[in-house]
Design an enzyme around this catalytic site. Structure first.
Site, PDB file in Angstrom:
ATOM      1  N   SER A 602      -1.124  -0.225  -5.450  1.00 67.16           N
ATOM      2  CA  SER A 602       0.134  -0.117  -4.731  1.00 67.16           C
ATOM      3  C   SER A 602       1.087   0.642  -5.643  1.00 67.16           C
ATOM      4  O   SER A 602       1.411   0.173  -6.719  1.00 67.16           O
ATOM      5  CB  SER A 602       0.672  -1.501  -4.425  1.00 67.16           C
ATOM      6  OG  SER A 602       1.972  -1.387  -3.936  1.00 67.16           O
ATOM      7  N   ARG A 603       1.482   1.856  -5.220  1.00 65.91           N
ATOM      8  CA  ARG A 603       2.195   2.730  -6.161  1.00 65.91           C
ATOM      9  C   ARG A 603       3.657   2.369  -6.300  1.00 65.91           C
ATOM     10  O   ARG A 603       4.257   2.647  -7.316  1.00 65.91           O
ATOM     11  CB  ARG A 603       2.041   4.187  -5.734  1.00 65.91           C
ATOM     12  CG  ARG A 603       0.637   4.650  -5.954  1.00 65.91           C
ATOM     13  CD  ARG A 603       0.408   6.100  -5.715  1.00 65.91           C
ATOM     14  NE  ARG A 603      -1.036   6.281  -5.581  1.00 65.91           N
ATOM     15  CZ  ARG A 603      -1.656   6.483  -4.452  1.00 65.91           C
ATOM     16  NH1 ARG A 603      -0.966   6.575  -3.334  1.00 65.91           N
ATOM     17  NH2 ARG A 603      -2.966   6.591  -4.404  1.00 65.91           N
ATOM     18  N   VAL A 604       4.266   1.797  -5.287  1.00 62.37           N
ATOM     19  CA  VAL A 604       5.703   1.504  -5.404  1.00 62.37           C
ATOM     20  C   VAL A 604       6.008   0.021  -5.272  1.00 62.37           C
ATOM     21  O   VAL A 604       7.099  -0.411  -5.611  1.00 62.37           O
ATOM     22  CB  VAL A 604       6.520   2.279  -4.342  1.00 62.37           C
ATOM     23  CG1 VAL A 604       6.491   3.750  -4.634  1.00 62.37           C
ATOM     24  CG2 VAL A 604       6.029   1.994  -2.953  1.00 62.37           C
TER      25      VAL A 604
END
Ligand code: ATP
Ligand code: MG
Length: 746
Positions: A602-604
């Site tokens: 999950s990048r953010v």
């Protein structure tokens, strides 16, 4: 002396400015005055026209509407009887059916109303009143007449433009000549000539219809009646409006000239097949516009070629024949939106599929809409808890994020999304579940589950099942997003699930191939990436100045044999802010939800995770990845050193702690407590099979015996060393109480 000359120069300058300026000011005010006078004259004329309208004769208001009402009542009672006697439904279902049938009664009523008014208009005094207005209609048409760019193109190609004047009765020669003269003058300006036709068509009831190329200027009673009926169809008829008032209102609406000329464009169907239709004419139409076919069906323009227009048909296309007429509706495709949609199952056009009657929403939004710009957005900063341990701890999702759920068939993708929806209960989040190409039974099952867990109150299911046409499946996610945007721009939070986008891509491929677009990789059209990116770009966290609403998108993609490097999966992975990869092998081993820690990211979302969860789960990802690697490595070895064994044991215990059954979302504090307890070795004596019972026991112990610690966990704030000490003590005393209980049993 010099000073004297300067004063004279200055005076001359002043005089000049005054002379020129006065003229300008006077002319500006004269223009304004003339315009105001003109507008006043016009309103007076309109008022005069209204005043001269006769009262609805009492014959009509007493006799005919009563008979209409009577007939409606008959149908109504018949419908109710049928529902009650033949179908033997439960009360609730009976109620739903009644509402559905009433909407059928409505349609029948509207048809009768329209037929009746048509008859009335053909009789005196309406017929002669309409005839008297013919000259006025002609002037109105002349005022509006113009040549569109499409007509110009046609004129250049064919050298002549067809111009037709149709009326219900034979027209006086001077009106025919006047309009003809005007059309000739207008076309002469651009170097063309008209081919002028005059026709009589009694179906028009009264008034004039003038057609230049594709464009129709309509002042007929038929068209006005059609428009009024359509307006009536779109709104709810209130209790105090009976047939009498409706008839009077409609007659008045038709006889008044206030509404002016109705201008629209007409085209013709060239061919129709497989839900796709090719049209001729409508040269000024734009991409995404809605067209209406003669049979009442609607479609959307998806392809514009130099000599023909390609459009998809929303509903059934059996009644559409080549050669039949198509009308440009004048707006782009839109869907109803608003709170009325919550709790409902609808198709992508906003029509109810759940038998609870029509949805009367006041607002509509276009299905294709520009996504919020960068200044309008804020960074993702609030968590969206799914209630699933493996996700909230390892791949946290923030509001406004796009997180892909990807995996093979039957790997629990839908279950993850549904659990996330159920977990939004009481969190002031609207949920929209878009089912694309699913089986009807699956959707019915999902609806039942959502109802059972009380999630249907804040959820809308947009359903384009496998049995629906490719055009419906193509529109569905866009329609769902338009509905979500309505809430987002009101400052509310929305969670939208697209289940699934692989089927959406397939539907789009079908449409593209039927529209003869060149096919690219895996036969998908070249713009399939743009299709999904423009859809998912619309998910956003708006900045506080824009209301601070958000759309969190959970698209789902189905892979074949775990291949995430195929065309559509890689596309959507690169569009989204991370993915949850569900592994079939893990699923079959019994690890459910089968989140593959190594491939999920999950990048953010971690920016939105609570401080406490971040603190507790920071090491988890690394340790689990190590564990998975060791498991593969040691599969064939028998002798293991104690350090490896410890890592394996701890890993296995943590994996079992992350198992979770469906429809059982866990609050954040319980997740933190369990993960902390297992990671810090407080569950060392618990076998993986007993993990669930152990967790349940621990939650109730903490809720009952450790309210202070529970409260501390609930806040979600980072733990200080003192807090940690408190938690450790509480866990130790829980361990002691368990051992004591075990001893007692022994
Ligand atoms: P499809 O490819 O058909 O859409 P899917 O990937 O969406 O499948 P689901 O329909 O969510 O998968 O689940 C498939 C099966 O796995 C279901 O029968 C469901 O009961 C089971 N399942 C899913 N999640 C869990 C879970 N956490 N615990 C137990 N069983 C589960
Ligand atoms: Mg599914």
């Amino acid at each position: 002396m010099e000073f004297f000359y300067q004063i004279i120069n200055f005076l001359i300058l002043l005089a000049l400015i005054w002379l020129i300026g006065r003229k300008m000011i006077v002319s500006i005010f004269a223009d304004r005055r003339a315009r105001i006078n003109r507008e006043l004259d016009e309103t007076e004329q309109i008022e005069q026209a209204e005043l001269s309208l006769p009262e609805v004769p009492t014959v009509f208001s007493e006799e005919i509407p009563q008979s209409i009402l009577h007939e409606v009542e008959e149908i109504h009672t018949h419908a109710e009887k049928a529902a009650a006697n033949l179908l033997r439904q439960t009360d609730g279902e009976l109620h739903d059916m009644r509402r559905e049938m009433l909407s059928g009664v409505r349609d029948a009523f509207l048809k009768k109303l329209s037929a009746r008014i048509g008859e009335l208009l053909r009789t005196e005094p309406y017929a002669s009143m309409l005839r008297e207005k013919e000259a006025e209609f002609a002037d109105m048409i002349i005022d509006r007449m113009e040549v569109t760019p499409g007509d110009m193109a046609y004129l250049r190609r064919a050298g002549v433009l067809y111009v037709t004047l149709t009326s219900a009765y034979e027209l006086p020669q001077e009106i025919v000549d006047k309009i003809g003269r005007h059309a000739t003058e207008m076309l002469a300006k651009i170097g063309g000539t008209p081919s002028y036709w005059v026709k009589v068509d009694p179906n028009l009831i009264g008034g004039l219809r003038f057609r230049v190329g594709d464009t129709v200027y309509d002042c007929t009673a038929e068209d006005r009646l059609y428009e009024l009926c359509r307006a009536l169809e779109r709104r709810e008829i209130s209790g105090d409006e009976d047939a009498e008032t409706l008839v009077a209102d409609m007659l008045e609406g038709i006889m008044s000239t206030k509404h002016g000329v109705n201008e629209y464009q007409l085209g013709r169907v060239i061919s129709v097949s497989d839900g796709i239709c090719w049209l001729d004419g409508l040269s000024d139409i734009m991409y995404g516009e809605v067209v209406e076919f003669e049979c009442g069906e609607r479609g959307m323009v998806l392809d514009i070629e130099p000599d023909r227009i390609g459009c998809v048909i929303y509903g059934k296309f059996e009644h559409i024949e080549s050669g039949s007429r198509v009308r440009r509706v004048g707006r782009i495709a839109s869907v109803p939106c608003g709170d009325e949609l919550l709790g409902r199952v609808i198709n992508p056009m906003g029509h109810a599929l759940d038998g609870k009657g029509r949805i009367w929403s006041k607002e509509r939004r276009p299905i294709e809409c520009k996504s919020p710009s960068i200044p309008d957005r804020a960074a993702v900063f609030r968590p969206l808890h799914t209630g699933i341990k493996a996700i909230d701890a390892l791949v946290p999702i923030g509001r406004g994020q796009r997180e892909l759920i990807i995996g093979d068939r039957q790997s629990g993708k839908t279950s993850v999304a549904i659990d996330a929806i159920i977990n939004q209960k009481g969190k002031n989040t609207v949920c929209i579940y878009v089912a694309i190409g699913q089986k009807d039974t699956t959707v019915a099952d999902i609806r039942e589950k959502l109802t059972k867990y009380g999630a249907m109150e804040y959820t809308t299911i947009v359903c384009a099942p496998a049995s629906a046409s490719a055009s419906f499946q193509y529109i569905a996610p866009f329609a769902g997003t338009a509905m979500a945007e309505y809430f987002m721009y009101q400052g509310r939070d929305v969670l939208i699930v697209y289940d699934d986008l692989s089927k959406h891509a397939v539907a789009y491929r079908e449409l593209s191939l039927l529209l003869h677009r060149p096919s690219g990789r895996e036969a998908y059209p070249g713009d399939v990436f743009y299709l999904h990116s423009r859809l998912l770009e619309r998910a956003a966290q708006l900045s506080p100045e824009n209301g601070g609403g958000s759309i969190t998108a959970l698209p789902i993609i189905e892979t074949q044999a775990g291949d995430i490097s195929a065309y559509i999966p890689t596309n959507v992975i690169s569009i989204t802010d991370g993915q949850i990869f569900l592994d079939s092998d893990l699923f079959n081993e019994g690890q459910r939800p089968a989140v593959n820690v190594g491939l999920s990211v999950s990048r953010v979302g971690s920016a939105a995770q609570t401080k406490l969860m971040k603190q507790v789960s920071s090491r988890l990802r690394m340790e689990l990845a190590q564990y998975r690697e060791l498991v593969g490595f040691t599969q064939f070895g028998s002798d293991l050193d104690s350090a490896t064994k410890r890592v394996l044991d701890a890993g296995e215990r943590m994996m079992s702690a992350l198992r979770q059954s469906r429809y059982a979302p866990l609050p954040d504090w319980k997740q933190v407590l369990l993960i902390y307890a297992v990671a810090e070795g407080y569950a060392a004596s618990v076998s993986p099979a007993d993990m669930e019972a152990f967790a349940e026991e621990m939650y109730s112990y903490f809720e009952g015996m450790q309210p202070a610690v529970t409260e501390m966990l609930r806040t979600g704030k980072k733990m200080s060393d003192d807090d940690k000490k408190l938690l450790n003590e509480a866990l130790a005393s829980f361990g002691a109480s368990r051992t004591a209980a075990d001893n007692e049993v022994a």
